[in-house]
Design an enzyme around this catalytic site. Structure first.
Site, PDB file in Angstrom:
ATOM      1  N   LYS A 188       0.865  -1.150  -0.166  1.00 57.07           N
ATOM      2  CA  LYS A 188      -0.315   0.162   0.045  1.00 57.07           C
ATOM      3  C   LYS A 188       0.605   0.768   0.299  1.00 57.07           C
ATOM      4  O   LYS A 188       1.829   1.584   0.783  1.00 57.07           O
ATOM      5  CB  LYS A 188      -0.672   0.014   0.953  1.00 57.07           C
ATOM      6  CG  LYS A 188      -1.995  -0.780   1.479  1.00 57.07           C
ATOM      7  CD  LYS A 188      -3.424  -0.493   2.524  1.00 57.07           C
ATOM      8  CE  LYS A 188      -3.972  -1.192   2.756  1.00 57.07           C
ATOM      9  NZ  LYS A 188      -4.843  -1.661   2.181  1.00 57.07           N
TER      10      LYS A 188
ATOM     11  N   ARG B  98     -10.435 -11.762   1.783  1.00 57.86           N
ATOM     12  CA  ARG B  98     -11.077 -13.100   1.779  1.00 57.86           C
ATOM     13  C   ARG B  98     -10.678 -14.026   1.888  1.00 57.86           C
ATOM     14  O   ARG B  98     -10.834 -15.126   1.918  1.00 57.86           O
ATOM     15  CB  ARG B  98     -11.999 -12.782   0.257  1.00 57.86           C
ATOM     16  CG  ARG B  98     -10.579 -12.106  -0.407  1.00 57.86           C
ATOM     17  CD  ARG B  98     -10.849 -11.278  -1.944  1.00 57.86           C
ATOM     18  NE  ARG B  98     -11.142 -10.313  -1.530  1.00 57.86           N
ATOM     19  CZ  ARG B  98     -11.443  -9.024  -2.388  1.00 57.86           C
ATOM     20  NH1 ARG B  98     -11.836  -9.643  -3.611  1.00 57.86           N
ATOM     21  NH2 ARG B  98     -11.020  -7.636  -2.227  1.00 57.86           N
TER      22      ARG B  98
END
Length: 457
Positions: free
Chosen positions: A236, A310
């Site tokens: 990120k 996920r």
């Protein structure tokens, strides 16, 4: 019942606290003593929502106050009061229904909250006087639990500390708890959780808490516990990484909801599953382009290591379905796409069951804790197609990011299992009354109200 700070059941001379809606303010004001009317007129107070005005007696002592309230059944409508009122013990004046009193009590507590682990919170001298509702304080405690967990930096809230929190909750309520951690995840067939967390010096784990009577309906609650998310090798940017201590916000919601159900002794059987990891960068970090195994046997190609939530949830959901629950709920700070679609205040709800979705949405409206339903639009599964595995964990399109994340999760929910997924922000970007900057519980009170109604039949 032990009362938190800012509340008292007894006091010698409580100050009267009036609450008015703007349309009724003129009539209310006309019934007040002339000096009060004159003072309110001089202050140009008109009962606007979120406003407060106090007045003094002839000797200069605080004698009363009035709040502008829009919806008396909304806790946040009251949340400006405790920090705006002068110091003193305040008691609501006049008639009010039970729902409004409970909203006042919850809003008062939410308005007082400040995270004070590292910095002393400002002293507040106002207290609410009254007869208090135990369920309301349990709801407040659940919201505070979420805020405190999310606000705590990862150094003090990693996978170990999440497990410690879960064990303390289990001990307090007579629940059983077990953990599978580190390489034992591979032995016990939780390969996706292991893959995401293996690069951290803190061992990844799945935490399982069980509580309740076997004869009661079985609810499994799953939480994404990514205690810090660097993005992995798909690192990120600094701005996106700054607040990633909050990426365990789903686990915080799951822990708080399970604790609330146990505290209220709802006739349910609860299994709590928290997949706790840190998505770190290291020589053994999982890579873009790899194919990883999952507990369900579905192979997953890694399109993006920053779509890690996920991955840890899919193993937890697979195990949840093995338990054959009557209801399966999960909470996750899963996608920025949900925030783009709905903003920071409105969690996205996905469900494969119409009755569950409607019950949750209606409970949210009643509790003034709203969610918004999003579609499981299955044609978008094409965005998760992989040429070398059963499924990709992400796609190279920016379209429907929250929907495709939910569709990925649904792939690991067995047919016939009633499932609800909340993509939650768990954060306030700025200070507002009752919503201080930092961690936030969203959809939690709605989930509890939904479960309570279902448990009642």
């Amino acid at each position: 019942m032990s009362l938190p700070a800012g509340f008292t059941a007894t006091t010698d001379a409580p100050l009267p606290l009036h609450a008015v809606r703007k349309p009724e303010f003129a009539d209310w004001c006309a019934a007040q003593p002339a000096p009060v009317q004159a003072w309110l007129a001089a202050q140009r107070f008109d009962g606007s929502a979120g406003s407060v005005q106090a007045w003094a007696d002839g000797e200069g002592r605080v004698a009363g106050a009035v709040l502008g309230i829009e919806d008396p059944h909304d806790p946040l409508a009251w949340a400006h009061a405790p920090r705006a009122l002068p110091a003193g013990d305040w008691q609501l004046d006049g008639e009010s229904d039970g729902n409004a009193r409970r909203a006042l009590q919850l809003g008062w507590g939410l308005g007082l909250y400040r995270f004070s682990r590292y910095k002393q919170a400002p002293v507040n001298g106002s207290r609410l006087v009254g007869e208090f509702d135990a369920e309301t304080f349990d709801l407040l405690a659940a919201c505070v639990r979420v805020r405190d967990l999310v606000n705590t930096p990862t150094e003090h809230m990693g996978p170990d500390e999440l497990e410690t929190t879960a064990r303390a909750i289990a001990q307090a309520h007579g629940a059983s708890i077990a953990t599978i951690a580190g390489d034992d995840l591979l032995v016990q067939n939780y390969p996706a959780i292991h893959a995401v967390g293996r690069a951290s010096h803190r061992a990844p784990r799945i935490i399982e808490l069980r509580w309740g009577d076997a004869s009661h309906p079985h609810v499994v609650i799953c939480g994404k516990g990514v205690c810090f998310d660097t993005g992995g090798l798909d690192l990120k940017a600094a701005a996106g990484m700054r607040n990633m201590k909050k990426d365990m916000g789903g686990a915080a919601h799951a822990l708080a909801l399970a604790e609330l159900v146990m505290a209220r002794q709802l006739p349910l059987r609860i299994t709590l599953l928290v997949a706790a990891v840190e998505n770190a960068v290291g020589p053994n970090a999982f890579r873009p382009g790899e194919v990883i195994a999952t507990r369900k046997g579905v192979s997953v190609e890694i399109d993006n290591t920053d779509a890690e939530g996920r991955l840890v949830l899919c193993d937890a959901l697979t195990h949840a379905c093995e338990l054959q629950p009557d209801l399966l709920l999960d909470f996750a700070t899963l996608t920025g796409a949900a925030r783009i679609a709905l903003g920071p205040d409105l969690p996205a709800l996905y469900s494969n069951d119409e009755a569950l979705a409607n019950d949750w949405l209606n409970a949210g409206m009643q509790a003034r804790d709203p969610l918004w339903r999003m579609p499981l639009w299955r044609p978008y599964l094409r965005y998760l197609t992989s040429g070398i595995a059963d499924l990709a964990n992400s796609s190279n399109t920016t379209m429907a990011g929250s929907v495709t994340a939910a569709l990925y999760l649904e792939r690991f929910v067995d047919e016939g299992v009633r499932w609800g997924h909340v993509d939650v922000y768990a954060w306030n970007d700025g200070d507002r009354p009752g919503k201080p900057a930092g961690g936030e519980a969203q959809g939690l009170r709605a989930a509890y109200a939904m479960l309570k109604a279902r448990a009642a039949g």
